[in-house]
Scaffold this motif. Structure first.
Motif, mmCIF file in Angstrom:
data_model
loop_
_atom_site.group_PDB
_atom_site.id
_atom_site.type_symbol
_atom_site.label_atom_id
_atom_site.label_comp_id
_atom_site.label_asym_id
_atom_site.label_seq_id
_atom_site.Cartn_x
_atom_site.Cartn_y
_atom_site.Cartn_z
ATOM 1 N N LEU A 63 64.903 18.176 6.314
ATOM 2 C CA LEU A 63 63.737 17.412 5.910
ATOM 3 C C LEU A 63 62.793 17.428 7.013
ATOM 4 O O LEU A 63 63.057 17.285 8.177
ATOM 5 C CB LEU A 63 64.161 15.959 5.259
ATOM 6 C CG LEU A 63 65.178 16.006 4.124
ATOM 7 C CD1 LEU A 63 65.387 14.442 3.676
ATOM 8 C CD2 LEU A 63 64.667 16.964 2.955
ATOM 9 N N PRO A 64 61.546 17.432 6.440
ATOM 10 C CA PRO A 64 60.482 17.519 7.569
ATOM 11 C C PRO A 64 60.505 16.047 8.659
ATOM 12 O O PRO A 64 60.681 14.891 7.879
ATOM 13 C CB PRO A 64 59.165 17.297 6.842
ATOM 14 C CG PRO A 64 59.399 17.739 5.433
ATOM 15 C CD PRO A 64 61.167 17.363 5.088
ATOM 16 N N GLY A 65 60.444 16.291 9.710
ATOM 17 C CA GLY A 65 60.506 15.238 10.735
ATOM 18 C C GLY A 65 62.136 14.899 10.732
ATOM 19 O O GLY A 65 62.200 13.981 11.768
ATOM 20 N N GLY A 66 63.164 15.385 10.332
ATOM 21 C CA GLY A 66 64.431 14.905 10.391
ATOM 22 C C GLY A 66 65.311 16.012 11.287
ATOM 23 O O GLY A 66 65.029 17.188 11.541
ATOM 24 N N ASP A 67 66.337 15.572 11.891
ATOM 25 C CA ASP A 67 67.222 16.264 12.755
ATOM 26 C C ASP A 67 68.433 16.757 11.938
ATOM 27 O O ASP A 67 69.147 17.490 12.489
ATOM 28 C CB ASP A 67 67.540 15.313 13.986
ATOM 29 C CG ASP A 67 66.399 15.030 14.936
ATOM 30 O OD1 ASP A 67 65.513 15.795 14.987
ATOM 31 O OD2 ASP A 67 66.436 14.101 15.296
ATOM 32 N N ARG A 68 68.751 15.970 10.961
ATOM 33 C CA ARG A 68 70.107 16.262 10.194
ATOM 34 C C ARG A 68 69.772 17.637 9.488
ATOM 35 O O ARG A 68 69.072 17.569 8.477
ATOM 36 C CB ARG A 68 70.449 15.239 9.250
ATOM 37 C CG ARG A 68 71.863 15.341 8.921
ATOM 38 C CD ARG A 68 72.257 14.018 8.233
ATOM 39 N NE ARG A 68 73.486 14.417 7.527
ATOM 40 C CZ ARG A 68 74.023 13.583 6.672
ATOM 41 N NH1 ARG A 68 73.634 12.461 6.494
ATOM 42 N NH2 ARG A 68 75.359 13.733 6.022
ATOM 43 N N LEU A 69 70.945 18.471 9.489
ATOM 44 C CA LEU A 69 71.058 19.733 8.592
ATOM 45 C C LEU A 69 71.827 19.297 7.657
ATOM 46 O O LEU A 69 73.019 19.097 7.736
ATOM 47 C CB LEU A 69 71.589 20.767 9.556
ATOM 48 C CG LEU A 69 71.946 22.224 8.679
ATOM 49 C CD1 LEU A 69 70.432 22.468 8.145
ATOM 50 C CD2 LEU A 69 72.641 23.195 9.446
ATOM 51 N N HIS A 70 71.402 19.263 6.298
ATOM 52 C CA HIS A 70 72.383 18.906 5.296
ATOM 53 C C HIS A 70 72.848 20.410 4.436
ATOM 54 O O HIS A 70 71.949 21.375 4.584
ATOM 55 C CB HIS A 70 71.117 18.419 4.196
ATOM 56 C CG HIS A 70 70.726 16.968 4.773
ATOM 57 N ND1 HIS A 70 71.362 15.994 4.659
ATOM 58 C CD2 HIS A 70 69.516 16.766 5.178
ATOM 59 C CE1 HIS A 70 70.502 14.880 4.872
ATOM 60 N NE2 HIS A 70 69.446 15.477 5.424
ATOM 61 N N GLU A 71 73.949 20.096 4.080
ATOM 62 C CA GLU A 71 74.559 21.084 3.460
ATOM 63 C C GLU A 71 75.196 20.635 2.159
ATOM 64 O O GLU A 71 76.006 19.600 1.987
ATOM 65 C CB GLU A 71 75.678 21.771 4.296
ATOM 66 C CG GLU A 71 75.210 22.470 5.397
ATOM 67 C CD GLU A 71 76.334 23.469 6.147
ATOM 68 O OE1 GLU A 71 77.029 23.924 5.448
ATOM 69 O OE2 GLU A 71 76.047 23.576 7.163
ATOM 70 N N VAL A 72 74.715 20.960 0.968
ATOM 71 C CA VAL A 72 74.899 20.204 -0.350
ATOM 72 C C VAL A 72 75.268 21.411 -1.355
ATOM 73 O O VAL A 72 74.631 22.415 -1.319
ATOM 74 C CB VAL A 72 73.928 19.456 -0.868
ATOM 75 C CG1 VAL A 72 74.044 18.680 -2.234
ATOM 76 C CG2 VAL A 72 73.382 18.539 0.194
#
Length: 121
Positions: A63-72
């Motif tokens: 997400l913009p400004g986020g560090d976490r890589l989401h895998e869904v």
């Protein structure tokens, strides 16, 4: 089969209007497109060649400004193909519902922490 687009009053979750890149893998291959709407239940992926309704896929995004890589994990619940401008005011793409509640919970937490200037729909 006709494309199915959900009616706004039937939505279960509030959405944020935010643009970000999303990679996804399906039996149709690997693609990278932009998503422009995100909510706890899923997202909208802009695409001139959306996957068919019911297609399962695995999404990866930050997400913009986020560090976490989401895998869904998800599945296509509706799609809208490119139309002549006179035929449809809707952008081409697909609505994707998250099917992995555990991974989606991390997305929800990050959505709740997003700054208000990103806007809610």
């Amino acid at each position: 089969m006709a494309d199915m687009v959900p009616h706004p009053e039937r939505r279960q979750h509030r959405r944020r209007s935010v643009r970000f890149l999303v990679d996804y893998v399906s039996r149709h291959g690997v693609r990278c497109e932009y998503a422009n709407t995100l909510g706890a239940g899923g997202l909208f992926v802009e695409s001139d060649d959306p996957l068919p309704q019911g297609a399962p896929l695995r999404l990866r995004f930050r997400l913009p400004g986020g560090d976490r890589l989401h895998e869904v994990e998800g599945r296509v619940v509706w799609s809208q193909r490119s139309q002549p401008l006179e035929a449809s005011a809707r952008a081409p793409g697909m609505g994707v519902q998250f099917t992995d509640r555990v991974s989606a919970a991390g997305v929800v937490r990050e959505i709740e922490d997003m700054p208000d200037w990103l806007g809610l729909l």
